[in-house]
Motif scaffolding. Structure first.
Motif, PDB file in Angstrom:
ATOM      1  N   ALA A 307      37.079  21.876  38.207  1.00 34.42           N
ATOM      2  CA  ALA A 307      38.315  22.451  38.757  1.00 34.42           C
ATOM      3  C   ALA A 307      38.068  23.874  39.245  1.00 34.42           C
ATOM      4  O   ALA A 307      37.287  24.625  38.654  1.00 34.42           O
ATOM      5  N   ILE A 308      38.747  24.213  40.338  1.00 33.57           N
ATOM      6  CA  ILE A 308      38.798  25.593  40.832  1.00 33.57           C
ATOM      7  C   ILE A 308      40.209  26.111  40.571  1.00 33.57           C
ATOM      8  O   ILE A 308      41.193  25.502  40.980  1.00 33.57           O
ATOM      9  N   LEU A 309      40.294  27.232  39.868  1.00 32.56           N
ATOM     10  CA  LEU A 309      41.581  27.852  39.572  1.00 32.56           C
ATOM     11  C   LEU A 309      41.677  29.178  40.319  1.00 32.56           C
ATOM     12  O   LEU A 309      40.810  30.046  40.176  1.00 32.56           O
ATOM     13  N   PHE A 310      42.710  29.328  41.110  1.00 34.51           N
ATOM     14  CA  PHE A 310      42.948  30.545  41.896  1.00 34.51           C
ATOM     15  C   PHE A 310      44.110  31.291  41.240  1.00 34.51           C
ATOM     16  O   PHE A 310      45.224  30.792  41.183  1.00 34.51           O
ATOM     17  N   PHE A 357      41.807  36.373  41.211  1.00 30.65           N
ATOM     18  CA  PHE A 357      40.624  35.944  40.469  1.00 30.65           C
ATOM     19  C   PHE A 357      40.434  34.446  40.697  1.00 30.65           C
ATOM     20  O   PHE A 357      41.404  33.707  40.908  1.00 30.65           O
ATOM     21  N   VAL A 358      39.175  34.000  40.635  1.00 38.18           N
ATOM     22  CA  VAL A 358      38.874  32.575  40.756  1.00 38.18           C
ATOM     23  C   VAL A 358      38.041  32.155  39.556  1.00 38.18           C
ATOM     24  O   VAL A 358      37.100  32.849  39.165  1.00 38.18           O
ATOM     25  N   ILE A 359      38.404  31.010  38.964  1.00 38.01           N
ATOM     26  CA  ILE A 359      37.669  30.464  37.822  1.00 38.01           C
ATOM     27  C   ILE A 359      37.114  29.095  38.204  1.00 38.01           C
ATOM     28  O   ILE A 359      37.827  28.255  38.758  1.00 38.01           O
ATOM     29  N   LEU A 360      35.840  28.882  37.910  1.00 37.89           N
ATOM     30  CA  LEU A 360      35.209  27.572  38.058  1.00 37.89           C
ATOM     31  C   LEU A 360      35.086  26.953  36.669  1.00 37.89           C
ATOM     32  O   LEU A 360      34.349  27.452  35.824  1.00 37.89           O
ATOM     33  N   THR A 396      51.073  35.871  35.777  1.00 35.36           N
ATOM     34  CA  THR A 396      50.096  35.346  36.729  1.00 35.36           C
ATOM     35  C   THR A 396      50.556  33.997  37.272  1.00 35.36           C
ATOM     36  O   THR A 396      51.226  33.233  36.584  1.00 35.36           O
ATOM     37  N   SER A 397      50.208  33.741  38.523  1.00 35.86           N
ATOM     38  CA  SER A 397      50.449  32.450  39.164  1.00 35.86           C
ATOM     39  C   SER A 397      49.092  31.806  39.431  1.00 35.86           C
ATOM     40  O   SER A 397      48.176  32.471  39.932  1.00 35.86           O
ATOM     41  N   ILE A 398      48.964  30.517  39.087  1.00 32.76           N
ATOM     42  CA  ILE A 398      47.664  29.839  39.147  1.00 32.76           C
ATOM     43  C   ILE A 398      47.762  28.607  40.036  1.00 32.76           C
ATOM     44  O   ILE A 398      48.670  27.790  39.887  1.00 32.76           O
ATOM     45  N   GLY A 399      46.822  28.490  40.964  1.00 36.05           N
ATOM     46  CA  GLY A 399      46.703  27.293  41.787  1.00 36.05           C
ATOM     47  C   GLY A 399      45.442  26.538  41.418  1.00 36.05           C
ATOM     48  O   GLY A 399      44.404  27.152  41.146  1.00 36.05           O
ATOM     49  N   SER A 419      46.224  27.580  48.291  1.00 33.25           N
ATOM     50  CA  SER A 419      47.521  27.038  48.710  1.00 33.25           C
ATOM     51  C   SER A 419      48.380  26.669  47.499  1.00 33.25           C
ATOM     52  O   SER A 419      49.586  26.937  47.470  1.00 33.25           O
ATOM     53  N   ALA A 420      47.750  26.077  46.494  1.00 35.84           N
ATOM     54  CA  ALA A 420      48.487  25.708  45.280  1.00 35.84           C
ATOM     55  C   ALA A 420      49.001  26.946  44.560  1.00 35.84           C
ATOM     56  O   ALA A 420      50.117  26.952  44.021  1.00 35.84           O
ATOM     57  N   MET A 421      48.200  28.000  44.546  1.00 41.33           N
ATOM     58  CA  MET A 421      48.635  29.248  43.923  1.00 41.33           C
ATOM     59  C   MET A 421      49.848  29.826  44.649  1.00 41.33           C
ATOM     60  O   MET A 421      50.809  30.304  44.020  1.00 41.33           O
ATOM     61  N   TYR A 422      49.812  29.767  45.964  1.00 41.88           N
ATOM     62  CA  TYR A 422      50.948  30.270  46.747  1.00 41.88           C
ATOM     63  C   TYR A 422      52.204  29.475  46.400  1.00 41.88           C
ATOM     64  O   TYR A 422      53.294  30.037  46.259  1.00 41.88           O
TER      65      TYR A 422
END
Length: 705
Positions: A307-310, A357-360, A396-399, A419-422
Motif C-alpha cells: 500500500a501507498i499512503l499519502f 508525507f508518503v508511507i510505503l 491528518t488526512s490519508i489517501g 487523489s484519495a487523500m484529497y
C-alpha cells in the motif's frame, strides 16, 4: 521573513511597465536584494551571459511573447544559475503550462495579491539556493579530499602490510598500527588479529574478496570496509594488495597498503543525505522514495500486495501563518518522528513536499491491516501540540492506493493515493480514504470548479445580495448582511455552499473575501449618495481569511479607500474560527474594535460554546444559528436553548440577532424573548442592491444602528 535570509543570488527584472518595475525594484531592495532592471530582452541576454552568479529573473510575459524560443535557449543554457519567474497580468492556464514546460521556475499573476505571494516565492528560492551552494561546497571538499588521497597513495601508501601465507605471519607497519590507535607492541602480527578487527557486517564480504583474488577468480584485490580502532570506534579503510604464487599456483606471499578513507566516506555520506534526505525532518525525500519504490515493485514477488499512503497535515498553514516557519519546521520534524514509530522495519516513510508525507507499507495481509494502521495514525494526532506555550490541534488526512488493485507502477500509485487523500480532505479531514476511480472523477470535477473559481475572480462574475436585518420590536430596517453569489455565465446563479468550501481549500477565498469587503463598503457609500440613511452592513470573514496576517491592514485600507465609517461595518466570524487560536483571535478583534468596526460572533451555539472564552472575546453581538429556530416553539429543547442564548448575551451586554426566521411563530417567540434583531425569509429573502434600495425608499422604516 526575507530579511532573515542571507542571499547568495541577485535579482533582475525585464518588463515594459516602468511604474510596476519601479514598484517591484523598490520592494525587492527593501528586502536587501541586489536588483538590476533591463529595458529590453537583448540587453538582458548580453548581461546574463557575462554575469556568473545565481540570478532570480522576473520577466513580464508580454515582453517576451515573440522571443519564447530564445528565452528557452537562455534557460536551458544557464539552468544551474538562472531561475525565471514569469509575471502575467491575468491568469491563463495555457500560458502557465507553456512557461513551466519551457523551464520557468514559477508563474505569478500581477494582481493585488502579487506582493503578498512574492515573499514566499523568494524565500523558497533562497532556501533552495542555500542548499545548492552547500551541496557545491561539499562536492568541492570531496574533490579536494580525493586529490589529497591520490597524492598520499603516490607517496607513502599510508599503512603497509606484508603477509607470509606459508607461516601465517604478517608485518604491519608502525604507520598502519598508529592509524587505528595502537602502539607497536599492542597489536599481534597475525592474519587473525587483522580479521578480528573488521566490522562484523563487513567481515564475510572482505574475506570473500580476498579468497576470490587468491584463487584467481578476480584479477586484483581492492576492498573497502570498516575496522575497529583501539578506542572502539570504527574507521573506513581501503585495502589493496598483490600476491605471489609458486609454480603450483599456490599463493605464498601477499603485500599491500591500508588507506584511511573515513573522511572521504563521511563526505560521501553527507552528499548522499543531501541528495536523498529531507533537511528539515531528516526523513528520506521524494527522490529516495521514488527510486526505492520502483526497485521494490520490480523485485517483489508477483503475489505480494502493498500500500501507498499519502498523508497531508490539516491546518498546517495556520501554524505557519500564526507562529512562523520555524514552528512549522519543528512540527514537521515531530510529525516525522511520530509516524516513524508506527512503521515496521521494512516500511519506508518520506517527506513528499510541504506538509505531505508518503508511507510505503510492504507485504500487507489485507485492507483490514491498512485500516487499523490508519486509525492508529489518526489517533496519535488527537493530543495537542504545544507551540509557544499554546495548545494547537493538528489532524491528518490519508489517501490509500493498493497494489496491484489501484496501479502497478510508482507514478500511478502515487497519483491515485494523492487523489484519495484529497477526497479524505473533502469529506471533512481527520480521516482516511481508499482510492476509488468513481470518486476520482468527482475530484477532477472539483478541480475544474476550482480553476473556474479563479477565472471568476478575474472575470468579475461574483455579485452580492443583501438580506435586511430588522428591529424585532419595531420591524424597522437597521442594516443588512452581504451574501455572495456566483453569477456563472452558463449555469446562472450559484449559491455559496457550492463553491465556498472549495475556495477555502484552494486559498482563493482570500481574494474573494477582500472583494466582498470592498464591494459591500462601496455599495453602502453609493446608497448614502442616493439619499439612503447610513445603515450598517455585515460581512462574513472566512477562517482562512481571518488567519491572514495582513487582515487588519487590509480592512483599514478598504475603509480608507471607500470612505465608509468603521461603525457601519460589522464583521462576522464563526465560533470555530474564533477558537482556533484564542489569543490570536482576541488580539485581532481588539485591533478591529479599536478602529471602530463592529464584531459579531456567528453561528453561536454550534461549536464549543464556553462562557470562559465568550467573556474574553471583544465582540458586540451574537448571532443565533438557524438550526436552533427550526422547530420553535414546538420543540422545548430548542426553546430552552434560544432563551438561554438570548439571556446570556444580554447579561454580557451583547446584542442578539436571530438568523433564519421563516414563520410568524418564530418571530413572535423571539420578540417575546427580547431578541434584538431578526433576519430571514419571513421578512425578506436576500435581494439585489437595487431591490434593497427600493424597499428602503418605499417603506421608509429605517433605524440606523
Amino acid at each position: 521573513m526575507l530579511n532573515r535570509v542571507e542571499y547568495n543570488f541577485g535579482v533582475s527584472i525585464i518588463g515594459q511597465n516602468k511604474s510596476f518595475n519601479e514598484k517591484l525594484i523598490k520592494f525587492l531592495k527593501e528586502k536587501n536584494l541586489n536588483v538590476v532592471g533591463f529595458d529590453g530582452f537583448r540587453e538582458m541576454v548580453c548581461s546574463l551571459e557575462e554575469d556568473l552568479k545565481n540570478i532570480l529573473l522576473f520577466i513580464d510575459y508580454c515582453s517576451i511573447k515573440s522571443m519564447e524560443k530564445e528565452l528557452l535557449k537562455i534557460i536551458n543554457r544557464n539552468r544551474d544559475r538562472i531561475k525565471v519567474i514569469i509575471m502575467d497580468s491575468c491568469y491563463s492556464e495555457e500560458t502557465a503550462l507553456k512557461v513551466i514546460e519551457m523551464g520557468a521556475y514559477d508563474y505569478i499573476i500581477k494582481d493585488y495579491m502579487f506582493f503578498k505571494v512574492l515573499p514566499h516565492v523568494i524565500y523558497k528560492f533562497a532556501k533552495q539556493t542555500e542548499t545548492e551552494l552547500e551541496l557545491t561546497r561539499a562536492q568541492e571538499k570531496l574533490k579536494e579530499s580525493e586529490e589529497r588521497y591520490r597524492l598520499a597513495i603516490d607517496g607513502v601508501n599510508d599503512g603497509i602490510w606484508d603477509w607470509n601465507i606459508k607461516d601465517n605471519s604478517v608485518f604491519f607497519s608502525p604507520r598502519w598500527k598508529a592509524m587505528i590507535g595502537f602502539k607497536e607492541n599492542e597489536m599481534k602480527n597475525t592474519f587473525e588479529e587483522w580479521e578480528s578487527l573488521i566490522h562484523n557486517e563487513d567481515r564475510i564480504f572482505v574475506l570473500d574478496k580476498l579468497e576470490s583474488y587468491l584463487n584467481g577468480r578476480q584479477s586484483n584485490y581492492k576492498v573497502e570496509y570498516r575496522i575497529r580502532t583501539k578506542s572502539g570506534k570504527y574507521k573506513w579503510m581501503t585495502s589493496r594488495g598483490q600476491a605471489i604464487w609458486d609454480e603450483k599456483g599456490n599463493p605464498i606471499r601477499m603485500a599491500g597498503s591500508h588507506t584511511d578513507i573515513t573522511k572521504q566516506k563521511e563526505t560521501q555520506e553527507k552528499l548522499y543525505k543531501m541528495a536523498y534526505y529531507d533537511m528539515v525532518t531528516g526523513l528520506p525525500n521524494r527522490r529516495f522514495l521514488l527510486e526505492n519504490l520502483e526497485k521494490y515493485i520490480e523485485n517483489k514477488p508477483s503475489s505480494e500486495e502493498f500500500a501507498i499512503l499519502f498523508l497531508d497535515l490539516d491546518k498546517f498553514k495556520d501554524v505557519n501563518d500564526t507562529f512562523g516557519h520555524d514552528a512549522g519546521d519543528l512540527l514537521l520534524k515531530d510529525t516525522g518522528e511520530i509516524l516513524k514509530s508506527y512503521l515496521e522495519e521494512e516500511d519506508i516513510i518520506a517527506r513528499w513536499a510541504g506538509d505531505e508525507f508518503v508511507i510505503l507499507k510492504k507485504a500487507i495481509q489485507g485492507i483490514e491491516e491498512i485500516e487499523d494502521f490508519c486509525q492508529r495514525i489518526i489517533g496519535c494526532f488527537s493530543n495537542p501540540w504545544i507551540i509557544e506555550e499554546q495548545d494547537f490541534y493538528i489532524t491528518t488526512s490519508i489517501g490509500i492506493a493498493l497494489c496491484p488493485r489501484d496501479g502497478q507502477n510508482a507514478k500511478n500509485l502515487l497519483k491515485n493515493a494523492d487523489s484519495a487523500m484529497y477526497y479524505a480532505k473533502v469529506e471533512g479531514k481527520n480521516g482516511y480514504a481508499f482510492f476509488d476511480s468513481g470518486v476520482n472523477d468527482k475530484l477532477l470535477k472539483k478541480l475544474k470548479l476550482e480553476s473556474r473559481l479563479r477565472s471568476a475572480v478575474k472575470n468579475e462574475e461574483f455579485m452580492l445580495m443583501y438580506q435586511p436585518q430588522f428591529d424585532t420590536k419595531t420591524k424597522e430596517i437597521i442594516g443588512a448582511e452581504a451574501l455572495i453569489r456566483w453569477n456563472h455565465p452558463q449555469e446562472g446563479i450559484i449559491n455559496p455552499d457550492k463553491f465556498i468550501p472549495i475556495a477555502e481549500e484552494s486559498g482563493v477565498i482570500v481574494t474573494i473575501g477582500e472583494w466582498v469587503l470592498r464591494t459591500a463598503a462601496l455599495q453602502q457609500k453609493e446608497w448614502q449618495s442616493r439619499g439612503l440613511p447610513p445603515l450598517s452592513v455585515g460581512v462574513n470573514l472566512s477562517a482562512h481569511q481571518f488567519q491572514q496576517k495582513n487582515l487588519v491592514f487590509c480592512i483599514r485600507n478598504i475603509l480608507e479607500e471607500t470612505g465608509l465609517p468603521p461603525h457601519l461595518l460589522e464583521l462576522e466570524i464563526t465560533e470555530g474560527t474564533a477558537l482556533r487560536n484564542i489569543s490570536y483571535t482576541i488580539n485581532i478583534l481588539k485591533q478591529l474594535m479599536d478602529m471602530g468596526v463592529r464584531i459579531a460572533l456567528d453561528d453561536f451555539g454550534t461549536g464549543y460554546s464556553s462562557l470562559n472564552y465568550l467573556k474574553q472575546l471583544p465582540i458586540h453581538s451574537l448571532k443565533i444559528d438557524r438550526s436552533f429556530l427550526e422547530d420553535i416553539p414546538t420543540d422545548s429543547a430548542q426553546v430552552s436553548i434560544a432563551k438561554t442564548i438570548i439571556d446570556l448575551a444580554h447579561n454580557l451586554n451583547l446584542k442578539v440577532t436571530a438568523e433564519g426566521v421563516e414563520n410568524q411563530s418564530q418571530f413572535d417567540f423571539l420578540k417575546h424573548q427580547n431578541c434584538d434583531l431578526v433576519q430571514g425569509y419571513l421578512l425578506s429573502k436576500p435581494i439585489s442592491s437595487e431591490d434593497f434600495e427600493k424597499i428602503i425608499k418605499k417603506y421608509g422604516k429605517v433605524k440606523p444602528r
